[in-house]
Each structure stands twice: as C-alpha cells, then as structure tokens.
Scaffold this motif. Structure first.
Motif, PDB file in Angstrom:
ATOM      1  N   GLU B   5      29.116  10.325  62.801  1.00  0.00           N
ATOM      2  CA  GLU B   5      29.390  11.699  63.222  1.00  0.00           C
ATOM      3  C   GLU B   5      28.129  12.380  63.771  1.00  0.00           C
ATOM      4  N   ILE B   9      27.542  18.664  66.660  1.00  0.00           N
ATOM      5  CA  ILE B   9      28.844  19.142  67.152  1.00  0.00           C
ATOM      6  C   ILE B   9      29.288  20.322  66.290  1.00  0.00           C
ATOM      7  N   HIS B  10      29.712  21.428  66.943  1.00  0.00           N
ATOM      8  CA  HIS B  10      30.236  22.578  66.196  1.00  0.00           C
ATOM      9  C   HIS B  10      31.643  22.279  65.706  1.00  0.00           C
ATOM     10  N   LYS B  11      31.898  22.667  64.472  1.00  0.00           N
ATOM     11  CA  LYS B  11      33.245  22.463  63.923  1.00  0.00           C
ATOM     12  C   LYS B  11      33.787  23.792  63.448  1.00  0.00           C
ATOM     13  N   THR B  12      35.056  24.042  63.705  1.00  0.00           N
ATOM     14  CA  THR B  12      35.685  25.257  63.178  1.00  0.00           C
ATOM     15  C   THR B  12      37.005  24.867  62.523  1.00  0.00           C
ATOM     16  N   THR B  13      37.463  25.722  61.608  1.00  0.00           N
ATOM     17  CA  THR B  13      38.694  25.457  60.878  1.00  0.00           C
ATOM     18  C   THR B  13      39.877  25.314  61.837  1.00  0.00           C
ATOM     19  N   SER B  14      40.654  24.247  61.673  1.00  0.00           N
ATOM     20  CA  SER B  14      41.803  24.049  62.544  1.00  0.00           C
ATOM     21  C   SER B  14      42.913  23.352  61.762  1.00  0.00           C
ATOM     22  N   GLU B  64      32.744  29.525  66.611  1.00  0.00           N
ATOM     23  CA  GLU B  64      31.549  29.119  65.863  1.00  0.00           C
ATOM     24  C   GLU B  64      30.528  30.250  65.743  1.00  0.00           C
TER      25      GLU B  64
END
Lengths: 424, 220
Positions: B5, B9-14, B64
C-alpha cells in the motif's frame, strides 16, 4: 528543438469596448469584427481558416457553457476544428500562445483567435465576485477578497519597498486613460470620455488602499479577433498591408494564493530565497526571460531594444510592478523610471498607447488579444488609420512587447513581435 | 501477490454516511432554477433585453481537507506539515509543494493562534456579498511557525491604524454560529499592541474611508 517555421499576425480588430451602452450578441460582435478584418485584408477568406482558438474566461457572465460553439456555427465554420482556452486574465495571451504552437508545429496555417467577455450582464460588484471565483474560494474569496483587494495588499508592500508613492501609481492611471482618449473603440473614450490629471486619480473613490477607482481597470463587454498564420500565408495575403512575426513567446505560472509566495521551492531554486514574496511577479519575469531569449533581446537592455509595449495594467500599481518584472528597472531605479515618464508617449518605451485595461477596457477573454492587436497596429503603421490621430503612434516602431496576466500573477505570458521585412 | 500500500494515497470514509446535519438555511434562500423577472424595450422599439434569475446550491465536499473544517468548528486552526522538509502550510496543502518531496502526504498539525501581518490593505469596495461591512482591513498574516501567509480580516481596529508586522491573534465567532468555513475566525490586534500616533499616511487613509462609511449607510 529546431525553430524554423515563423508564425505571423496579419490582422486584428476589436469590437467597441463598452459597459451597458453596447447592445450586441457575441455572434453579432464576432461577425462585425470579422467584417472589419476582411476589409483590412481583402485577400483573407473565411475559407482559408483551418483552425480556430476561442478565448473566453467566465461562463458565469453569459450563463452559457461552450458559448464558442454559438460563434463558430454563426461564422459558418462548421467542420473546422476548434477549442476554447481559459486561463484567467491571461486567457487572451494563453489563446495566442496556443495558436502560435499550432502554427509553429505545422498543425494549422491560418488560425484566428477569437476572444470575448460580456461583463455587463451583471452588476459591477457581482462581476467582481464572479472574477474572484478564480481565487481560492475556500480561503480568499470568503473573507471578502476580490482582485483589487489582493492586488492592493501586494502593491502596498511593494510601494514601500520600492520607495514609490500613491502619486506615482496615479501617474500611470492618468497616462493610460488619457491615451485611450485617442482611441474611438476604447471604453474610456466611449463612456466617461474625459482627460484626467493626477489629482483626479488621487481624489477618486477608495477601492483598496493604495488603489482608487482610477487606478483600476474597467469591466467591459467586448470581443477581439487576431489572425495568426504561417509566414507563407502572410506573404500571400499581407505583403501590401504589412504583418509581424511572433519572434519570442514565454508563458509561466505562479501560486493561486498570493499568500503562498513566501517560500515556494521552485522560485527559491531559480531566483533565491524571499522572492517573489507577495510583491513581485515571478511568472512575468520567468515568461519574459523565455520570450527575450527566443527573440534575442538582452535582459539588461530590454527597454532599449523594445520600441513599444502593450501590457496588462489591471491596476496602475501592477503596471509598475510589471516594468520591474520585465527587467526595465530595478528596486533602485523604478521610482525614477516612472517619474521620468519613460512609458509615456515620447518616452523611451511608450506603454499602452492604446489605453490598456484602464482605458481601452478589460473584457477578460478579449483583453490579451486587444493588447496584441494594438501592438500589431503600431508595428505595421496602422495607428493613424485606427486611432483618431498620430498622437498615440510610436514613430517607426519595429519591436513590440505584449503581456497578458492572470490571477494575482498566477499565469503570465509575454510575446515579442517584430515588423516583418517590408512589413510596413 | 499482494501489492504494498502507498502511504501517500489519501483515503476517506466510503460510503461516507453523512448523518450529523446542522442546517442554518436562511428562509430567503430559494432555488428556483431559470426564472425571467422582467423585460425592457428601448424607446425607439428596436432593442429588447430581459433579466434572468438563476440560482443553485453547491455541495462543497471537503474530503481529505475535512480536518481543516472540523478544526474550525472546534476553534482550532489545523494546518499541515511535511514530514520530510518541515514546511508548514496554512491554508493546508495535503501534499508537499517541494518537488524533492515527491508529493509526500503532509501531517495535520494544530497551529498557534498568533502571528504577524505580512501585508494588508484597507478595502473601500468589494464583491456583492461583502459591501455592507466596508471599509475593512484585509491582511495576509503569517501565523507563528507557518511557512505561508493566510488572508483574513483584521477587526477591532480603526482601518487606518493597521500596520506592517503588527502582532495579531485569532478571534472566533461564537461556537453556535460557526459553519466550518474560514469566516469562523478573524484577526484582532494582539493584547500588547497599541496603535501608533496619527501620521500623514494614516490621515490620508482616514480621509479616503470617510465617504465609504457614508456610502455603506445608503445600501439596502
């Protein structure tokens, strides 16, 4: 890179620039300006066009997406490839740059650039807010900022650092509006129509200190067309009327938020720490270096090697800041350069004889093209025919500079135009 | 084979499940779509014009950048810091601006609520939404420990008293009125700061402001 093919400008015209008193649709303006262009250049035919670049900033003013499709269709050019360029206040310069690249690369031979804005569709304060949507809305627009305010904040610090005064800026505001009084298409000539003194500028209403109303450009309805083409085509259609070659082009960029110019790594690498800060136009300097190099203009003598300039005077202060970014003066000499009236008619480098954004007007998508057109007139001896007198003609001008400028200096282009051999 | 990984990389709740809603819609806020409200004809009956009203709501997904907006609701200024080069950003940049840092993901840091005026202006005219609070001081402030400058208003000051390098502090609008936007705070002069005596330039700015105060009174 081998640069063999020359790119030329053979014609250009604008509609009247106006606010509220000129009722004309965008396709009506385009047809009128194309008529004037065909009268100037009888051997140019609409059939010769093989590409069109459209130059338009804000769809908010027209509530019409892809408005260029209306113009293209109306001019009978269906089947000819086209696209629109949008790059803030530097939309016109960027569109010209795109046309230059297409012709230079052999992708087109006859490529008109057509630019417009219809800013009188909304009120002035609404218009200012629409334009400010090009600032970072989340941080800068919401706190009450519009471009005159951002510029004023930069200009105030610049004024102090360069030992300039409000009166120095006012001198430039006066110059460009008074130049416009010799230009029948200029908004200042058509609307307010009066000669100004420095006191008039100083006494006009506060916009954002140190800028007053007459230190600021005009919001405008207007359209402009420039015919960009190959040298072969220019020789074919413009050997009698005269044409110019585009000998130098430069385009550069800076941060969207002026507040991020304190220590941007790319500028620190190129020009050292603390530059451009919120005061200098690094993208203008960078674009000028590129354009001068291509055209063989030396940085230290640039103002002696250029005969006339049409630059992006969104504000009187920014015109002065641009002088510096073009290498015409430095921190020690800029105040004297302005006070000696070096950029007035008769000075060493007359700047904005056409009136500029403060006198001619600033219909964003058409503005950079207007500057190129005025420069083209100067270099091909057309001023007596296009202006009211020879007062605003630079005698025997052969090298011209065109500058187009966006955001708070976020994108800037510079062009060096030269009279073609036997071209005037 | 599992791919490693990328930590940048930006991650947001999905899916996001946007459930906690606070509405503060003005009843005047209407969405009517296209609506013509009048027409006008020239005296010689050759020209026609009309006024079109067209409005719409925009969804601003902060994604983000949400820690910045959530911080404002909490009375915190959340900026970002590059773990590699150490530059600190406000407004926040979620990836570093230094090409050598190769878009390194920055870290959220809480910032000091004090700083200094880098430059400023006294606004006498503005966009439609800001006319009624003229004249006002708009400043670019470098918060203590931050690399960049942030634009915001300085209040609780006579406009002509603003000056370069003056110390300022953050003041918040009352918690229940905050909306998670930059207008949740503004700057005021720092406690120890006193305006300098009047001088020619300050008199000049004061004189320029006088008609602005009068003009604002005439606005509806």
């Amino acid at each position: 890179m081998t640069e063999t093919r020359k790119v030329c400008i053979v014609a250009g015209n604008t509609s009247p620039f106006d606010y509220n008193n000129y009722h004309m649709t965008i396709e009506g303006m385009a047809a009128n300006v194309m008529h004037e262009t065909m009268e100037d250049l009888p051997e140019f035919l609409l059939r010769d066009i093989d590409f069109v670049i459209y130059s338009h900033f804000s769809v908010h003013f027209g509530k019409q997406l892809a408005a260029e499709w209306i113009i293209h269709d109306h001019l009978g050019l269906v089947g000819i490839p086209h696209f629109r360029v949008e790059n803030g206040g530097n939309t016109g310069g960027s569109a010209l740059y795109a046309a230059y690249c297409l012709v230079k690369a052999g992708m087109a031979d006859v490529c008109p650039v057509i630019g417009w804005e219809t800013m009188d569709n909304v009120s002035q304060s609404q218009g200012a807010e629409f334009i400010a949507l090009a600032a970072d809305t989340r941080y800068e627009l919401l706190v009450g900022g519009i471009y005159p305010i951002f510029y004023a904040a930069g200009a105030l610090k610049w004024m102090k650092e360069n030992k300039m005064t409000e009166e120095d800026f006012a001198l430039i505001g006066m110059k460009n509006r008074n130049n416009a009084m010799d230009n029948p298409k200029a908004q200042w000539y058509r609307n307010e129509h009066k000669y100004l003194t420095v006191d008039d500028v100083m006494n006009s209403r506060l916009i954002a200190y140190p800028l007053k109303k007459y230190d600021c450009c005009l919001m405008t309805r207007g359209l402009a067309i420039v015919i960009v083409c190959s040298e072969e085509y220019a020789k074919e259609v413009a050997k009698d009327s005269g044409y110019v070659t585009i000998d130098g082009v430069g385009l550069s960029s800076c941060t969207i938020r002026a507040g991020d110019r304190t220590a941007f790594p790319g500028w620190t690498e190129r020009y050292g720490a603390g530059y451009p800060d919120l005061t200098e136009f690094a993208a203008c300097r960078n674009a000028a270096e590129r354009a001068y190099k291509r055209a063989g203009i030396e940085w230290k003598d640039s103002h002696k090697q250029i005969d006339v300039a049409e630059i992006h005077d969104a504000f009187s202060s920014s015109e002065c800041q641009i002088y510096k970014a073009l290498g015409w003066a430095d921190t020690d000499t800029i105040a004297e350069f302005v006070r000696n009236r070096e950029t007035f008619m008769g000075g060493s480098i007359p700047t904005n004889p056409g009136g500029g954004l403060m006198g001619y007007g600033h219909p964003v998508g058409a503005t950079g093209l207007m500057s190129a057109i005025e420069c083209f007139y100067q270099l091909t001896g057309k001023i007596p025919q296009k202006h009211l007198s020879k007062k605003t003609e630079v005698p025997d001008a052969r090298v011209g500079l065109v500058n187009s400028h966006a955001g708070t200096g976020t994108s800037i282009s510079n062009f060096i135009l030269r009279t073609a051999e036997g071209g005037r | 084979m599992s791919k490693k990984e990328n930590p940048n990389i930006h991650k947001t709740t999905s899916p996001p499940n946007m459930k906690l809603v606070k509405e503060f819609r003005d009843p005047e806020t209407k969405e009517v779509g296209f609506k013509f409200i009048d027409y006008w004809i020239s005296e010689d009956k050759t020209l026609f014009q009309t006024h079109l009203h067209y409005d719409q709501l925009y969804t601003w997904r902060m994604g983000e950048l949400s820690p910045y907006a959530l911080g404002l609701l909490d009375g915190k200024l959340m900026g970002t810091k590059c773990p590699k080069c150490g530059d600190v950003f406000f407004p926040p940049r979620v990836n570093c601006w230094n090409l050598n840092c190769k878009l390194m993901k920055t870290e959220w840091v809480e910032l000091a609520q004090t700083g200094r005026v880098h430059t400023y202006t006294v606004a006498g005219w503005s966009g439609r939404s800001s006319l009624k609070r003229l004249p006002f001081v708009l400043a670019y402030v470098v918060l203590d420990g931050v690399t960049t400058a942030i634009a915001n208003e300085i209040r609780e000051i006579k406009p002509w008293d603003a000056e370069f390098d003056m110390p300022v502090k953050v003041k918040w609008v009352p918690k229940e009125q905050r909306i998670g936007a930059i207008t949740d705070f503004y700057f005021v002069p720092a406690d120890r700061w006193e305006p300098s005596p009047m001088n020619a330039e300050k008199e000049r700015i004061k004189k320029l402001c006088e008609p602005v105060y009068e003009w604002v009174k005439t606005l509806k």
